[in-house]
Design an enzyme around this catalytic site. Structure first.
Site, PDB file in Angstrom:
ATOM      1  N   GLY A  45       0.850  -1.184   0.000  1.00 18.99           N
ATOM      2  CA  GLY A  45       0.000   0.000   0.000  1.00 18.99           C
ATOM      3  C   GLY A  45       0.885   1.232   0.000  1.00 18.99           C
ATOM      4  O   GLY A  45       2.037   1.180   0.431  1.00 18.99           O
ATOM      5  N   GLN A  50       2.889   9.881   1.581  1.00 20.60           N
ATOM      6  CA  GLN A  50       4.189   9.210   1.583  1.00 20.60           C
ATOM      7  C   GLN A  50       5.038   9.591   0.377  1.00 20.60           C
ATOM      8  O   GLN A  50       6.240   9.328   0.366  1.00 20.60           O
ATOM      9  CB  GLN A  50       4.010   7.697   1.621  1.00 20.60           C
ATOM     10  N   LEU A 107       6.657   1.818   4.692  1.00 22.97           N
ATOM     11  CA  LEU A 107       7.757   2.277   3.842  1.00 22.97           C
ATOM     12  C   LEU A 107       8.365   3.583   4.352  1.00 22.97           C
ATOM     13  O   LEU A 107       9.543   3.839   4.134  1.00 22.97           O
ATOM     14  CB  LEU A 107       7.280   2.442   2.394  1.00 22.97           C
ATOM     15  N   GLU A 149      -3.322   2.520   5.388  1.00 27.88           N
ATOM     16  CA  GLU A 149      -3.184   3.598   4.396  1.00 27.88           C
ATOM     17  C   GLU A 149      -4.129   4.761   4.714  1.00 27.88           C
ATOM     18  O   GLU A 149      -3.767   5.924   4.541  1.00 27.88           O
ATOM     19  CB  GLU A 149      -3.417   3.068   2.981  1.00 27.88           C
ATOM     20  N   HIS A 152      -2.680   7.142   7.057  1.00 26.11           N
ATOM     21  CA  HIS A 152      -1.758   8.102   6.437  1.00 26.11           C
ATOM     22  C   HIS A 152      -2.474   9.364   5.967  1.00 26.11           C
ATOM     23  O   HIS A 152      -1.949  10.466   6.134  1.00 26.11           O
ATOM     24  CB  HIS A 152      -1.029   7.472   5.245  1.00 26.11           C
TER      25      HIS A 152
END
Length: 192
Positions: A45, A50, A107, A149, A152
Site C-alpha cells: 500500500g 508518503q 515504507l 493507508e 496516512h
C-alpha cells in the site's frame, strides 16, 4: 516514474490530507507513479502523503501478500486472493468484527515492524480512479492495509498505536530514520 518516499519526521506525514476534484493536475500519472513506486519498494500500500502530496489518495494491493504466502498459511484469511484498488477522498464509515493483531511495517518507517491491533472489518466510502463512488466492506488483510493507508491520509502512523513504553524504546531508531541514518533499497527523502 518511481517517486521518493517521505521518511518519518516529515510534516506531510502528520497532516490531515485534503479531498481532491477530478481536475487534480496529472492525477492519472500520479496514480501510475504510485503503483510503480509501491511495487519497486516491495510495499502493499502507498498513500499520497508518503510521496509528499497532501491529498486523500492511496493505492493498495493485498494480492501480493497471498502470492508470497507459505503453503501452510493458505486459506487463513477471508479476503484471499486479495484486492487491488485505488481510493480517492476515502472516509471510513464503520468498523466491525474483533480486533486482531498483525505485524505491520511502513515504507516511511523502514526496518521497524510491530504487532498492531486493528478491527477485522472496515466499511469505507471512496471514489475510484474514475471518480465513481463506492461504499464497500473489506475484511482480513485487505481491511488491515486499507486502515493503515487510511491512517496516512488522516496524519496518523502505525507506531501511534504502540504503548508509550514501546514507542519510547523505538525512539532512537525513529530519530535515525528522520536524520537519514538508515539504508534502504528504495528512494527516500528525509526531513530537513
Amino acid at each position: 516514474m518511481i517517486l521518493p518516499i517521505v521518511a518519518y519526521g516529515a510534516d506531510v506525514l502528520r497532516k490531515k490530507a485534503l479531498d481532491i476534484e477530478p481536475e487534480y493536475p496529472q492525477l492519472d500519472k500520479l496514480i501510475a507513479d504510485m503503483w510503480e513506486t509501491m511495487y519497486a519498494s516491495n510495499g502493499v500500500g502507498l498513500a499520497a502523503p508518503q510521496v509528499n502530496r497532501n491529498i486523500r489518495l492511496f493505492v493498495m494491493d493485498s494480492a501480493q501478500i497471498f502470492e508470497h504466502q507459505e503453503e501452510d498459511d493458505k486459506g487463513q484469511y477471508p479476503d484471499e486472493p486479495g484486492v487491488k484498488k485505488v481510493f480517492i477522498n476515502a472516509h471510513i464509515a464503520d468498523f466491525g468484527g474483533d480486533d486482531w493483531s498483525y505485524n505491520e511495517g511502513c515504507l516511511s518507517i523502514p526496518k521497524i515492524r510491530e504487532d498492531i491491533l486493528r478491527p477485522e472489518e472496515v466499511t469505507i466510502e471512496y471514489l475510484d480512479e474514475n471518480f465513481q463512488p463506492h461504499t464497500e466492506t473489506f475484511n482480513g488483510i485487505t481491511a488491515r492495509i486499507i486502515q493503515h493507508e487510511y491512517d496516512h491520509i488522516e496524519g496518523k502512523l502505525f507506531i501511534d498505536y504502540l504503548k508509550p513504553l514501546k514507542k519510547k524504546m523505538l525512539q532512537g531508531k525513529l530519530n535515525d530514520i528522520s536524520k537519514g541514518k538508515i539504508k534502504v533499497d528504495y528512494k527516500m527523502v528525509f526531513p530537513k
